[in-house]
Design a protein around this motif. Sequence first.
Motif, PDB file in Angstrom:
ATOM      1  N   UNK A 177      17.860  66.888  69.794  1.00 23.77           N
ATOM      2  CA  UNK A 177      18.109  67.196  68.383  1.00 23.77           C
ATOM      3  C   UNK A 177      17.425  66.223  67.431  1.00 23.77           C
ATOM      4  N   UNK A 178      16.970  65.067  67.923  1.00 22.63           N
ATOM      5  CA  UNK A 178      16.504  64.044  66.990  1.00 22.63           C
ATOM      6  C   UNK A 178      15.159  63.416  67.327  1.00 22.63           C
ATOM      7  N   UNK A 179      14.401  64.074  68.166  1.00 26.00           N
ATOM      8  CA  UNK A 179      13.062  63.563  68.459  1.00 26.00           C
ATOM      9  C   UNK A 179      12.178  64.734  68.867  1.00 26.00           C
ATOM     10  N   UNK A 180      11.016  64.821  68.251  1.00 27.11           N
ATOM     11  CA  UNK A 180      10.151  65.980  68.499  1.00 27.11           C
ATOM     12  C   UNK A 180       9.752  66.119  69.974  1.00 27.11           C
ATOM     13  N   UNK A 181       9.432  64.997  70.606  1.00 31.24           N
ATOM     14  CA  UNK A 181       9.038  65.084  72.014  1.00 31.24           C
ATOM     15  C   UNK A 181      10.217  65.464  72.887  1.00 31.24           C
ATOM     16  N   UNK A 182      11.349  64.857  72.593  1.00 30.88           N
ATOM     17  CA  UNK A 182      12.555  65.177  73.355  1.00 30.88           C
ATOM     18  C   UNK A 182      12.923  66.646  73.194  1.00 30.88           C
ATOM     19  N   UNK A 183      12.638  67.152  72.004  1.00 38.46           N
ATOM     20  CA  UNK A 183      12.937  68.560  71.760  1.00 38.46           C
ATOM     21  C   UNK A 183      12.122  69.444  72.711  1.00 38.46           C
ATOM     22  N   UNK A 184      10.843  69.091  72.850  1.00 39.86           N
ATOM     23  CA  UNK A 184       9.966  69.834  73.758  1.00 39.86           C
ATOM     24  C   UNK A 184      10.466  69.744  75.196  1.00 39.86           C
ATOM     25  N   UNK A 185      10.833  68.519  75.586  1.00 35.16           N
ATOM     26  CA  UNK A 185      11.368  68.320  76.940  1.00 35.16           C
ATOM     27  C   UNK A 185      12.614  69.191  77.108  1.00 35.16           C
ATOM     28  N   UNK A 186      13.438  69.172  76.087  1.00 31.28           N
ATOM     29  CA  UNK A 186      14.678  69.953  76.121  1.00 31.28           C
ATOM     30  C   UNK A 186      14.405  71.433  76.337  1.00 31.28           C
ATOM     31  N   UNK A 187      13.375  71.937  75.670  1.00 29.57           N
ATOM     32  CA  UNK A 187      13.021  73.354  75.834  1.00 29.57           C
ATOM     33  C   UNK A 187      12.613  73.643  77.271  1.00 29.57           C
ATOM     34  N   UNK A 188      11.832  72.736  77.843  1.00 28.53           N
ATOM     35  CA  UNK A 188      11.356  72.952  79.213  1.00 28.53           C
ATOM     36  C   UNK A 188      12.495  72.928  80.224  1.00 28.53           C
ATOM     37  N   UNK A 189      13.523  72.159  79.898  1.00 28.27           N
ATOM     38  CA  UNK A 189      14.604  71.992  80.880  1.00 28.27           C
ATOM     39  C   UNK A 189      15.913  72.625  80.425  1.00 28.27           C
ATOM     40  N   UNK A 190      15.844  73.449  79.428  1.00 32.96           N
ATOM     41  CA  UNK A 190      17.032  74.125  78.890  1.00 32.96           C
ATOM     42  C   UNK A 190      18.183  73.152  78.621  1.00 32.96           C
ATOM     43  N   UNK A 191      17.878  72.092  77.937  1.00 32.61           N
ATOM     44  CA  UNK A 191      18.922  71.109  77.648  1.00 32.61           C
ATOM     45  C   UNK A 191      19.674  71.489  76.381  1.00 32.61           C
ATOM     46  N   UNK A 192      20.900  71.052  76.325  1.00 36.63           N
ATOM     47  CA  UNK A 192      21.717  71.292  75.154  1.00 36.63           C
ATOM     48  C   UNK A 192      21.182  70.445  73.993  1.00 36.63           C
ATOM     49  N   UNK A 193      21.273  70.997  72.786  1.00 38.38           N
ATOM     50  CA  UNK A 193      20.817  70.281  71.599  1.00 38.38           C
ATOM     51  C   UNK A 193      22.041  69.861  70.800  1.00 38.38           C
ATOM     52  N   UNK A 194      22.258  68.563  70.682  1.00 36.09           N
ATOM     53  CA  UNK A 194      23.447  68.106  69.968  1.00 36.09           C
ATOM     54  C   UNK A 194      23.036  67.292  68.744  1.00 36.09           C
ATOM     55  N   UNK A 195      23.250  67.868  67.591  1.00 37.68           N
ATOM     56  CA  UNK A 195      22.906  67.183  66.343  1.00 37.68           C
ATOM     57  C   UNK A 195      24.067  66.289  65.937  1.00 37.68           C
ATOM     58  N   UNK A 196      23.776  65.020  65.716  1.00 36.99           N
ATOM     59  CA  UNK A 196      24.868  64.084  65.454  1.00 36.99           C
ATOM     60  C   UNK A 196      24.819  63.480  64.053  1.00 36.99           C
ATOM     61  N   UNK A 197      23.868  63.961  63.217  1.00 33.38           N
ATOM     62  CA  UNK A 197      23.831  63.419  61.860  1.00 33.38           C
ATOM     63  C   UNK A 197      23.988  64.542  60.842  1.00 33.38           C
ATOM     64  N   UNK A 198      24.351  64.154  59.633  1.00 33.63           N
ATOM     65  CA  UNK A 198      24.438  65.119  58.541  1.00 33.63           C
ATOM     66  C   UNK A 198      23.085  65.185  57.847  1.00 33.63           C
ATOM     67  N   UNK A 199      22.931  66.155  56.971  1.00 28.93           N
ATOM     68  CA  UNK A 199      21.613  66.293  56.355  1.00 28.93           C
ATOM     69  C   UNK A 199      21.296  65.178  55.359  1.00 28.93           C
ATOM     70  N   UNK A 200      22.314  64.432  54.936  1.00 28.90           N
ATOM     71  CA  UNK A 200      22.001  63.340  54.017  1.00 28.90           C
ATOM     72  C   UNK A 200      22.023  61.970  54.687  1.00 28.90           C
ATOM     73  N   UNK A 201      21.937  61.978  56.017  1.00 28.28           N
ATOM     74  CA  UNK A 201      21.694  60.714  56.700  1.00 28.28           C
ATOM     75  C   UNK A 201      22.933  59.964  57.191  1.00 28.28           C
TER      76      UNK A 201
END
Length: 870
Positions: free
Chosen positions: A278-302
Amino acid sequence: MDRELAKSYDPREVEDRIYSFWETNGYFHANVNPDKKPYTIVMPPPNITGQLHMGHALDNTLQDILIRWRRMQGYEALWVPGTDHASIATEAKIVEAMKKEGLTKDDLGRDRFLERAWKWKEQFGGRIVSQLRKMGSSCDWDRERFTMDEGCSKAVREVFVKLYEEGKIYRGERIINWCPHCLTSISDAEVEFEEKDAFFYHLRYPLADGSGYLELATTRPETMLGDTAVAVHPEDERYKDLVGKKVILPLVNKEIPIIADEYVEMDFGTGVVKITPAHDPNDFEVGLRHQLEVITITTDDGYMNDLAGKYEGLSILEARKAIMADLEEQGYVVKVEPMKHNVGNCYRCHTTIEPRVSLQWFVKMEELAKPAIEAVKTGKTKFVPERFDKIYYHWLENIRDWCISRQLWWGHRIPAWYCEDCGETIVSREDPTVCPKCGCTHLTQDNDTLDTWFSSALWPFSTLGWPENTEDLKYFYPTETMVTGYDIIFFWVVRMMFSGLAYTGDVPFHTVFIHGLVRDSKGRKMSKSLGNGIDPLEIIEEYGADALRFMLATGNSPGNDMRFLQEKVESSRNFANKIWNAARFILMNLDGDIELSLPETLTLEDKWIVSKVNTLAKSVTENLEKFELGMAVQKLYDFIWDDFCDWYIELCKTRLQNDDAPNARRVLVFVMTNMLELLHPFMPFITEEIWQTIPHEGETLMRSDWPLFDEQLDFPNEEKEMERLMEAIRAIRNRRAEMNVPPSKKTDLFIETAFEETFKKGKPFIERLAFATNILFDESENQGNMVSIVTPDATIKIPLEELVDTKAELARLTKERENVQKQLEGVLARLNNESFVSKAPQNVVDGAKEQASRLQEKIDLLNQSIAAMS
RNA sequence: GGACGUUUAGCUCAGCUGGUAGAGCAUUCGCUUGACGUGCGAAGGGUCAGCGGUUCGAGUCCGUUAACGUCCACCA
């Protein structure tokens, strides 16, 4: 007609008057005209928030030079002006203004906010446009456009719907760059990287089977709360056996898998990477390849959100500290080491960007990029200078999908509606009222607006009427030249290119003329924060727009930065004044009516200056064709100041007192008119003002014909003859200056020359410019101690007995002979070189031979003088 | 890590397809020259960053090094 000119040029008195003369007479306006060829430039639209800065001044000067030149050449020259709504910049300004009143966007709501925004646009949007007029910009103001006007908005809508229908626009949850301050997504191009001091936190995650730990390193430990795996390289022997097993995520106490992915660099850190999709572009790609769960832990204002457990409500930096403290306490920290780290910042507010997964609209770029690359490869569009195509290719070849939705209100609202009942998405050219799927009327429009560059990308054709197939579009499109800075090639040029190709089927322009930045006198970028910006309007006020324009064009070579120096503007101002006074001189010497053509018979000096200005027209044109504006300017400067003012006017002075005055006047006016025409694109105001004052034909200089090279006016022999005379005059003046002879002391001159004919024609000039009383060609009168001056064409003797030190004079002549001898030896060495003579082109060899004989003649003459003295 | 640019007179910069270095400003000297002192005339000042190569000939083309600058990439 008033034929008086003030003693020095006052631009303040002239510029506004001339500009409104042009504008009210419609001289800037272009029409579809099948009898002429079109030449079109569409102005890069300045932001409505903007004030004119040096960048605009340069950009617009270059465009205006090209447009005025082509217009004079007989093209139907159209320069389309306009402004950009600049969604993020404008919205920020309005929000800021509201803040002073204690209001927020939410207090007002969307509609009332937009009302304010439009009011703001009405109030300030015209400012930059009136400032462009101060520069002398000859835009067709009847066609002024705004990126959010009806036509441009229609183009935006058409493109969006078309791309959506073709499946090239999609909406999806992707990782994007999020600005926690502007509260919107931004595109990759809008992220600026900056190197900062940071820390590399080495942590250990316990293996789930209790057999030990896995050590990894991160720069952002707080994101661990969103970790959904740790990754190693598939070929890493150290960890091969662990792949497929699990680790326990500290603090969270959750099991997450150990996966293998080639993205991991074995040599960097420990070779183990925590994966936070949820918080790194490369990790996001890795996540897609491995069907990992995406957990967003921040709000939109930081801040940390509810998934952050006990850290909820802390800012990201606070959370980092708190989490490190807890990890430390529980023994999960191996070490913390300092490191340099590149942090992405928002290009507008410089807040650190948070990569974040969110639901956004994207344009699929791969297919659109291909024709754009092809168009430059095949030369349909060319960059000037060429090297900038590398930036262009690089950007297009590595392009990722373009995030086009912005969480802003000021801009083109995304034409997508969602059915509240059945969830259908409707994208259409007309606002829908009924869901086509379930028939209900519960539709809500997408809240987001489009990236400003989405509409800018359509600018070259939306301004000409697209998507309607208007007459303008058919005639003026594709445009000819796009003038812009290298700093927005990938923001803008790239996007106009693929847009033009995709929607109009043609390139938007044939040439991209790239210029550099105007820096301050120390070479620093002008910026608000440094406070080193120079206001073009103040410069115009003090020196005039022509001086500013001339300065910006002088020495400006395509693609290179330049420095702004006050002295350069001063010298441009002086140049303007020089022409002004030359014109004043002509006016003072006019007498009644005059024929606006060259006289039948031309004197030597007439032929010389006419031939020179004729050649000048040719070479200035050639320079302009190659976008070498700086060189064109230099040639104009040299001709006007040196050839015309310092020589020709001086040569005319005697003539204007005698019977030949009428002819001299006609040549003066002829050459001046040519000069004004050639200079007009660069210095439009002063040239028009002078042109209107001297005898002329037609209504306006800006619509006069551009001078063409004329075979009939080419006089190479007379040019050479004049050169001989000028060389002699320079030599005499030089000698007198060395001997400190004041101009008031005039003397006879004794001239021996093989070009007696020429020197006889030049007698009046020599008398006037070389301070001679009598010029005698008869050698017999040549007696006594004389100062000898030797040019390759003549020996000139000045009877200055009282000043002559024979010994010193002899020494001087001997030394000069040595110098010439050396030069001659150099030339002879080349001529004696067999391979030079056989391999060098004939004209070069001939040139060398001629030079050798001239040098030899000079030596002979020097020898004679030396012999006569000793 | 990759790409590009710049390096020329004291300063700011030109120098197009290779033919033997220019401008503006600054400096020095001299000028009430009938358009202009925002001017006129003149002078001084450069082994064109270093090295190597191609060529009859290199500031200009090729290679390489250095300094400065810019852009892109972003190894957590």
